[in-house]
Every structure is written in C-alpha cells, then in structure tokens.
Design an enzyme around this catalytic site. Structure first.
Site, short mmCIF file in Angstrom:
data_model
loop_
_atom_site.label_atom_id
_atom_site.label_comp_id
_atom_site.label_asym_id
_atom_site.label_seq_id
_atom_site.Cartn_x
_atom_site.Cartn_y
_atom_site.Cartn_z
CD GLU A 50 -2.71 1.51 2.49
OE1 GLU A 50 -3.39 2.53 2.37
OE2 GLU A 50 -2.37 0.80 3.35
CG ASP A 75 2.85 7.59 4.35
OD1 ASP A 75 3.38 8.69 4.50
OD2 ASP A 75 1.68 7.70 3.88
CG ASP A 124 -1.15 16.13 -2.69
OD1 ASP A 124 -1.89 16.46 -3.65
OD2 ASP A 124 -0.49 16.79 -2.00
CE LYS A 128 -0.95 25.38 -6.68
NZ LYS A 128 -0.06 26.35 -5.70
CG ASP A 160 -10.76 12.83 -2.16
OD1 ASP A 160 -9.51 12.43 -2.21
OD2 ASP A 160 -10.99 14.15 -1.94
#
Length: 225
Positions: A50, A75, A124, A128, A160
């Site tokens: 993950e 992470d 994220d 941009k 999302d």
C-alpha cells in the site's frame, strides 16, 4: 514538532514490524530487497504493497481480511503509520509490516517480480501542472511499479479526487494499459460490483472523512502493459 510525534518516532525504532532505512541504504542494495518473504514474513505468500498508507488502516484491514497474503504499508510519515504498526503488534498480526521511505525510491526496496499487487489509496492529486511528475500514477511512477510487479500484477487506485481519477484513466487508455474496472462513485451505486473483495468495507481515515462530507470515492483497477 509535537511531543506525541517525537514519542511515536522513537517507538517506531523499537517496533519489529517497522523498517526505516536511510536514503544511502536504499540506494546501496538494501538488505531486504528480494527477501521480504523469507526474512520478514517467513513464508512465500503473495506480497501486497500500500503506497502512501497514512495511518495504516487499509494495510491492517487487508491483512486481517487476507491472512494468506503479506502486506507492507509504505509512507514517508512514520508518525502516522505508527498507529497501524501498533495495532498489528497488539493483535499479534505477523502478515503486515511498514516501510518508511519516499515512493520515488520504491524500486530500490523490491526485486523484479517480487510484488504481486499494489494499492494506491487517497494520494495527493498534485493538481498544479508543475507538480504533474509527483502524481503517483504518472508514467514515471508506473515504470517504477512495473519493475517490481509480477507480469500480471494488479494496481488499485482509490481516491476522492475526480481530477486524479480522470487523469489516470486518460493516461492508462492512451498508453494501452489494461483497465480491468473503473468507477466514479463506488458508494453511490450499491448495485455496482467492482470485482474487488471488501472494496467498500475497508476504509482509510481520510476516506471516512471524505465520505462524511459527501465526496464521491472513485476506483480504478488496472495492469501495466
């Protein structure tokens, strides 16, 4: 930095299911590369990653649901995945571990064909334009994943962000990758069968927040050609 974060960082160094290599170690033939099954999990079960695991809820949830597989949550923010690492230890789970590193270095930690499956959960979206290369489904990242995935290894993107969902679909279609399934609202269509067990039942911390605010959750399952 808060005292709680400092305490978590310190405890992470003592947890047997947490690995925090330096960048130098990553770039110089990391000692577990190609050996995660034999050295960490002590079995030859499928290996699932993950990426951007946050607090580790998804890694732990999957590990509980599929004890016949090994899971590694990855992470750079160790104070977050401390929660998942602690839960796994408290519950005696031996099929889930956590790796603190940047996703850009992912192919430094795993050998060719070592990984069976990858989950990318709520990254994220890097909206941009100047951040395009930082999107976790950018072609550069897909090439890194391809290096470590088995030939038919599956990738799941749960987000999302309608922007990232659309960007990824367009990229995959344009490059001729194999899109297994895609949906723009997995909770808004109860009759929809994504073909992925527990896709709705296991949620990350952020997924719960986003859903509570009425944001749609999207999903893509694909293979890299």
């Amino acid at each position: 930095m808060g005292k709680n974060k400092l305490a978590r960082f310190a405890e992470n160094r003592t947890l047997p299911n947490v690995f925090q290599p330096t960048r130098e170690e990553a770039l110089n033939n990391f000692y577990l590369k190609g050996k995660w099954r034999s050295e960490v999990f002590k079995n030859q079960n499928p290996l699932v990653l993950e990426l951007g695991c946050g607090k580790g809820e998804y890694s732990v949830g999957l590990a509980k649901a599929f004890p016949e597989k090994n899971f590694i949550g990855i992470d750079i923010k160790g104070a977050r995945f401390w929660f998942g690492a602690k839960e796994a230890i408290n519950e005696g789970m031996t099929n889930v571990a956590f790796l603190r590193t940047q996703i850009e270095l992912i192919d430094c930690f795993f050998e060719k064909d070592e990984v069976d499956e990858i989950w990318i959960t709520f990254p994220d979206p890097q909206i941009k334009y100047r951040r395009t290369k930082h999107r976790m489904t950018h072609p550069d990242f897909l090439e890194r994943y391809k290096k470590i995935l088995k030939k038919d290894g599956m990738i799941h993107l749960k987000t999302d962000s309608e922007f990232l969902h659309g960007y990824t679909l367009g990229l995959l279609q344009g490059a001729g990758h194999d899109i297994i399934t895609a949906h723009h609202d997995i909770y808004g269509a109860p009759e929809y069968d994504p073909g992925t067990p527990l896709l709705r039942e296991i949620k990350t911390y952020y997924e719960g927040l986003f859903s509570a605010k009425g944001k749609t959750i999207t999903y893509i399952k694909f293979r890299i050609k």
